[in-house]
Design a protein around this motif. Sequence first.
Motif, mmCIF file in Angstrom:
data_model
loop_
_atom_site.group_PDB
_atom_site.id
_atom_site.type_symbol
_atom_site.label_atom_id
_atom_site.label_comp_id
_atom_site.label_asym_id
_atom_site.label_seq_id
_atom_site.Cartn_x
_atom_site.Cartn_y
_atom_site.Cartn_z
ATOM 1 N N GLN A 117 -50.502 65.825 -47.421
ATOM 2 C CA GLN A 117 -50.604 66.677 -48.607
ATOM 3 C C GLN A 117 -51.671 66.162 -49.567
ATOM 4 N N GLU A 129 -49.545 75.543 -48.836
ATOM 5 C CA GLU A 129 -48.647 74.459 -48.411
ATOM 6 C C GLU A 129 -48.082 74.738 -47.020
ATOM 7 N N ARG A 130 -47.819 75.994 -46.707
ATOM 8 C CA ARG A 130 -47.283 76.393 -45.410
ATOM 9 C C ARG A 130 -48.207 75.948 -44.276
ATOM 10 N N ILE A 131 -49.512 76.087 -44.459
ATOM 11 C CA ILE A 131 -50.494 75.699 -43.440
ATOM 12 C C ILE A 131 -50.481 74.180 -43.263
ATOM 13 N N LEU A 133 -48.014 72.159 -43.780
ATOM 14 C CA LEU A 133 -46.782 71.810 -43.047
ATOM 15 C C LEU A 133 -46.926 72.128 -41.563
ATOM 16 N N GLU A 134 -47.513 73.272 -41.237
ATOM 17 C CA GLU A 134 -47.698 73.648 -39.828
ATOM 18 C C GLU A 134 -48.623 72.663 -39.112
ATOM 19 N N VAL A 135 -49.697 72.276 -39.772
ATOM 20 C CA VAL A 135 -50.629 71.321 -39.176
ATOM 21 C C VAL A 135 -49.938 69.979 -38.981
ATOM 22 N N ARG A 137 -46.834 69.349 -38.556
ATOM 23 C CA ARG A 137 -45.832 69.439 -37.491
ATOM 24 C C ARG A 137 -46.453 69.766 -36.134
ATOM 25 N N LYS A 139 -47.849 72.623 -35.217
ATOM 26 C CA LYS A 139 -47.564 74.000 -34.796
ATOM 27 C C LYS A 139 -48.701 74.954 -35.097
ATOM 28 N N SER A 140 -49.751 74.446 -35.696
ATOM 29 C CA SER A 140 -50.857 75.312 -36.097
ATOM 30 C C SER A 140 -52.108 74.973 -35.296
ATOM 31 N N LYS A 141 -52.939 75.977 -35.086
ATOM 32 C CA LYS A 141 -54.221 75.779 -34.428
ATOM 33 C C LYS A 141 -55.334 76.000 -35.442
ATOM 34 N N VAL A 142 -55.095 75.538 -36.664
ATOM 35 C CA VAL A 142 -56.047 75.724 -37.765
ATOM 36 C C VAL A 142 -57.426 75.331 -37.353
#
Length: 142
Positions: A117, A129-131, A133-135, A137, A139-142
Amino acid sequence: MFFSQAGAQPRTWEASPSERKKLVEVFKACDEDNKGYLSREDFKVAVVMLFGYKPSKIEANSVMSSLNPDTSGISLEEFLNFVRKKKELQLYRNEIRHIFTAFDRHYRGYLTLEDFQKAFKQVAPKLPERIILEVFRGKSKV
C-alpha cells in the motif's frame, strides 16, 4: 503478470565484440577434440567457466534435448544463443529483485500488505485500493 507491467520486462542482451570473443574462446577451450560442438560434459565445463556453477542434470538435459537431434552436441551458435538467454534471465531476475527490495523497506525478505500500500501510494496514488489488494493476493493481471 504484475512485474511485467511494473517495468520488470525481460531485457535483451547481446554480446559485445570482446564478450563474443571470450565466449568463442570458452567454446573452443571446452571443445577438446575440435569436433565443432560441445558434448554434454564439455557443455557443463563451459557453464562452470562462464557462470561459476555446474549445471544440474535437468538443465543439461533441457539444453541438450532442445538441439537438433541429428547433431551430437551443442554448436557454437546454439551455445551463444544459450548464453544470451541465460544473461537475459539474469538481467530479468536482477530487476525483479530490485523492485522487491524497493518494496521491502524493512529488509524482512517478504512483503506485507502495508508495504504494498505504501509503495503504490507513492507510485500510483490514484490506483483504487481494490486493485492493490488484488495484486497483493496475486489475483490480478494488472
